[in-house]
Design an enzyme around this catalytic site. Sequence first.
Site, PDB file in Angstrom:
ATOM      1  N   LYS A  75      46.980  24.993  -0.785  1.00 30.63           N
ATOM      2  CA  LYS A  75      47.542  25.737   0.349  1.00 30.63           C
ATOM      3  C   LYS A  75      47.854  27.160  -0.083  1.00 30.63           C
ATOM      4  O   LYS A  75      48.776  27.391  -0.868  1.00 30.63           O
ATOM      5  CB  LYS A  75      48.842  25.088   0.844  1.00 30.63           C
ATOM      6  CG  LYS A  75      49.213  25.605   2.224  1.00 30.63           C
ATOM      7  CD  LYS A  75      50.694  25.546   2.513  1.00 30.63           C
ATOM      8  CE  LYS A  75      51.383  26.881   2.462  1.00 30.63           C
ATOM      9  NZ  LYS A  75      50.823  27.977   3.229  1.00 30.63           N
TER      10      LYS A  75
ATOM     11  N   CYS B 169      56.127  38.748 -10.448  1.00 28.53           N
ATOM     12  CA  CYS B 169      57.253  37.972 -10.979  1.00 28.53           C
ATOM     13  C   CYS B 169      57.656  38.504 -12.344  1.00 28.53           C
ATOM     14  O   CYS B 169      58.773  38.278 -12.787  1.00 28.53           O
ATOM     15  CB  CYS B 169      56.928  36.486 -11.016  1.00 28.53           C
ATOM     16  SG  CYS B 169      55.368  36.129 -11.773  1.00 28.53           S
TER      17      CYS B 169
ATOM     18  N   GLU C 107      66.681  38.846  -7.492  1.00 25.96           N
ATOM     19  CA  GLU C 107      65.294  39.324  -7.445  1.00 25.96           C
ATOM     20  C   GLU C 107      65.096  40.200  -6.203  1.00 25.96           C
ATOM     21  O   GLU C 107      65.427  39.786  -5.093  1.00 25.96           O
ATOM     22  CB  GLU C 107      64.328  38.135  -7.404  1.00 25.96           C
ATOM     23  CG  GLU C 107      62.877  38.590  -7.371  1.00 25.96           C
ATOM     24  CD  GLU C 107      61.887  37.446  -7.596  1.00 25.96           C
ATOM     25  OE1 GLU C 107      61.945  36.466  -6.835  1.00 25.96           O
ATOM     26  OE2 GLU C 107      61.063  37.559  -8.512  1.00 25.96           O
TER      27      GLU C 107
ATOM     28  N   GLU D 277      56.803  27.959 -10.902  1.00 26.82           N
ATOM     29  CA  GLU D 277      57.045  29.316 -11.400  1.00 26.82           C
ATOM     30  C   GLU D 277      57.701  30.091 -10.264  1.00 26.82           C
ATOM     31  O   GLU D 277      57.149  30.168  -9.175  1.00 26.82           O
ATOM     32  CB  GLU D 277      55.746  30.007 -11.819  1.00 26.82           C
ATOM     33  CG  GLU D 277      55.069  29.361 -13.023  1.00 26.82           C
ATOM     34  CD  GLU D 277      55.960  29.184 -14.232  1.00 26.82           C
ATOM     35  OE1 GLU D 277      56.932  29.945 -14.394  1.00 26.82           O
ATOM     36  OE2 GLU D 277      55.705  28.250 -15.005  1.00 26.82           O
TER      37      GLU D 277
HETATM   38  P1  NDP Z   1      57.734  31.353  -0.583  1.00 22.40           P
HETATM   39  O1  NDP Z   1      58.374  30.672  -1.729  1.00 22.40           O
HETATM   40  O2  NDP Z   1      58.268  31.107   0.784  1.00 22.40           O
HETATM   41  O3  NDP Z   1      56.175  30.965  -0.502  1.00 22.40           O
HETATM   42  C1  NDP Z   1      55.369  30.570  -1.589  1.00 22.40           C
HETATM   43  C2  NDP Z   1      54.396  29.485  -1.139  1.00 22.40           C
HETATM   44  O4  NDP Z   1      55.120  28.316  -0.750  1.00 22.40           O
HETATM   45  C3  NDP Z   1      53.570  29.868   0.108  1.00 22.40           C
HETATM   46  O5  NDP Z   1      52.296  29.290   0.047  1.00 22.40           O
HETATM   47  C4  NDP Z   1      54.384  29.237   1.230  1.00 22.40           C
HETATM   48  O6  NDP Z   1      53.649  29.023   2.412  1.00 22.40           O
HETATM   49  C5  NDP Z   1      54.772  27.925   0.585  1.00 22.40           C
HETATM   50  N1  NDP Z   1      55.915  27.257   1.196  1.00 22.40           N
HETATM   51  C6  NDP Z   1      56.869  27.786   2.005  1.00 22.40           C
HETATM   52  N2  NDP Z   1      57.752  26.827   2.370  1.00 22.40           N
HETATM   53  C7  NDP Z   1      57.347  25.672   1.780  1.00 22.40           C
HETATM   54  C8  NDP Z   1      57.839  24.341   1.775  1.00 22.40           C
HETATM   55  N3  NDP Z   1      58.941  23.991   2.446  1.00 22.40           N
HETATM   56  N4  NDP Z   1      57.182  23.388   1.071  1.00 22.40           N
HETATM   57  C9  NDP Z   1      56.067  23.713   0.377  1.00 22.40           C
HETATM   58  N5  NDP Z   1      55.539  24.970   0.362  1.00 22.40           N
HETATM   59  C10 NDP Z   1      56.170  25.941   1.038  1.00 22.40           C
HETATM   60  O7  NDP Z   1      57.702  32.879  -0.875  1.00 22.40           O
HETATM   61  P2  NDP Z   1      57.547  34.083   0.186  1.00 22.40           P
HETATM   62  O8  NDP Z   1      56.122  34.348   0.349  1.00 22.40           O
HETATM   63  O9  NDP Z   1      58.289  33.832   1.449  1.00 22.40           O
HETATM   64  O10 NDP Z   1      58.285  35.243  -0.590  1.00 22.40           O
HETATM   65  C11 NDP Z   1      59.718  35.294  -0.565  1.00 22.40           C
HETATM   66  C12 NDP Z   1      60.276  35.769  -1.888  1.00 22.40           C
HETATM   67  O11 NDP Z   1      59.876  34.856  -2.914  1.00 22.40           O
HETATM   68  C13 NDP Z   1      59.757  37.107  -2.386  1.00 22.40           C
HETATM   69  O12 NDP Z   1      60.443  38.166  -1.822  1.00 22.40           O
HETATM   70  C14 NDP Z   1      59.996  36.982  -3.858  1.00 22.40           C
HETATM   71  O13 NDP Z   1      61.352  37.263  -4.130  1.00 22.40           O
HETATM   72  C15 NDP Z   1      59.733  35.522  -4.145  1.00 22.40           C
HETATM   73  N6  NDP Z   1      58.351  35.327  -4.637  1.00 22.40           N
HETATM   74  C16 NDP Z   1      58.168  35.176  -5.968  1.00 22.40           C
HETATM   75  C17 NDP Z   1      56.893  35.043  -6.462  1.00 22.40           C
HETATM   76  C18 NDP Z   1      56.644  34.895  -7.912  1.00 22.40           C
HETATM   77  O14 NDP Z   1      55.525  35.106  -8.361  1.00 22.40           O
HETATM   78  N7  NDP Z   1      57.637  34.503  -8.685  1.00 22.40           N
HETATM   79  C19 NDP Z   1      55.716  35.087  -5.612  1.00 22.40           C
HETATM   80  C20 NDP Z   1      56.019  35.226  -4.201  1.00 22.40           C
HETATM   81  C21 NDP Z   1      57.298  35.326  -3.760  1.00 22.40           C
HETATM   82  P3  NDP Z   1      53.706  30.131   3.588  1.00 22.40           P
HETATM   83  O15 NDP Z   1      53.128  31.375   3.013  1.00 22.40           O
HETATM   84  O16 NDP Z   1      52.849  29.532   4.640  1.00 22.40           O
HETATM   85  O17 NDP Z   1      55.133  30.261   3.977  1.00 22.40           O
END
Ligand code: NDP
Length: 483
Positions: A175, A284, A384, A250
């Site tokens: 996904k 990250c 963050e 992660e």
């Molecule tokens: P999320 O944690 O919401 O999303 C990451 C992935 O998880 C996406 O594919 C998302 O799908 C999916 N997801 C969301 N909700 C669920 C759930 N309940 N069960 C399983 N999978 C789920 O990150 P965001 O994109 O909303 O970003 C928000 C914040 O997260 C950023 O501002 C940053 O601080 C942090 N982040 C950190 C990252 C890193 O590399 N450490 C990378 C990205 C974000 P969908 O996109 O459809 O919601």
Amino acid sequence: MTQTYGNYIDGEWSEATTGETFENRSPSNTDELIGRYQRSSEEDAVAAVEAAAAAADEWADMPAPERGRILERTSRLLADRKDELTETLSREEGKTLDEASGEVQRAVDIFQYYAAKARDLGGTVKSPSSPDQNLYTVKEPLGVAALITPWNYPIAIPAWKIAPALATGNTVVFKPASLTPEIARNLVECLNEAGLPDGVLNYVTGSGSEVGGVFTTHEDVDAVSFTGSAKVGDHVYQSATGDQKRVQLEMGSKNPAVVMPSADLDEAVDIVAAGAFGVTGQACTATSRALVHESVYDEFVDRIVDRAEEIEIGPGMENPDMGPHASRDELESTLEYVSLGSDEGATLLTGGERFSGDGLDDGHYVEPAVFADVEPEMRIAREEIFGPVLSVIPISSLDDAIEVANDVDFGLSASIVTDDLREANRFVEEAEVGVAKVNEKTTGLELHVPFGGVKGSSSETFREQGDAAIDFYTLPKTVYMSY
Ligand code: NDP
């Protein structure tokens, strides 16, 4: 005309059972509609898991070198399409062409690396305690791996989860983040064209909670690898470990770069600026805190402010120094943190405003920001931000730097800029992180070394990348053979 793209389940591109789609727009200019993608239901996610489970035995039984050949072909197809994929990635996520090109190349290299690893897959031979006996181990796949990926490295992260999962004989349900389904779809196309059998890789777009919810709880899923926010990661962990799936997370970070008096200040500014402002701070491993010795603090602050002000901002496709945020939510979150920093009493020296004008009004642009006089207990120094916002914190000694560096809930990457070998070694020993660097930026890690963090940055179960990924996606079987 804007195209509508399907899920890829059991070797077919198909529409979601909901009959609904969602839009994907460029963050550089939201007038640009990239495509429409399936708003999948739980039923679609279940169909994907069932297809992966049905394909698992045959894929696991395929000789590993043959699986490796498919990964090798995938690498070549990605390389052949590199220019096109670079543009797609830049248009969809907003990063600059240079950044996007580096990321696509990373995906090319990852598939090549795990193609070779597939050929090399094996266990260990041990000395048996009895005569006429063989004692050895083999590595077996886990079964179905569910991979949930974020938008910030939308081809590299899927690649570094998919390639080792497939190399080791697992089938996959995947996904992608809803902000970046297009570059992920292109990757799936390449794997399909490379000859992956039906059902081995299934791509489902749609809501994190619905599709991700099924992927993390379905009884036929054996392993879950997630990269994203700490909040969702915690939820994924609780859901997936209920029936003892193997889980790897992660998540967030608050990476420090320490600048000591012996540092070459030009080098220190290069290192901190690249870590803080590269990929619009959306990594990250981005540098979020500069912990600068008080003897060089004022000089460092002047130079890093000058550097931030030189950064040219614009649409990723025009290859400026810095592209937009990936979404309106990310932009708003950064602007809120900038406002919070000022309210907390830090001094905003530059940036932190929305950047607009000159045809940029329909994109999510922000000026890189530098805060001085930041106290370690302020929220901007602890949470963050995931944007180009640097907090410069004065420190009085190496002990002070280590204490401040470690006094956060995260522990992914940390760097020190110093010419003193003793300081460098102490920092490497005492930094509570998964990646420690000396005279290097906090971002960037080669594909063949373990990647992951400690504390709230990672599940501390298995690392990603390199041999660590092979360990995550396999279980050793111990074999006694007497004759
Ligand atoms: P999320 O944690 O919401 O999303 C990451 C992935 O998880 C996406 O594919 C998302 O799908 C999916 N997801 C969301 N909700 C669920 C759930 N309940 N069960 C399983 N999978 C789920 O990150 P965001 O994109 O909303 O970003 C928000 C914040 O997260 C950023 O501002 C940053 O601080 C942090 N982040 C950190 C990252 C890193 O590399 N450490 C990378 C990205 C974000 P969908 O996109 O459809 O919601």
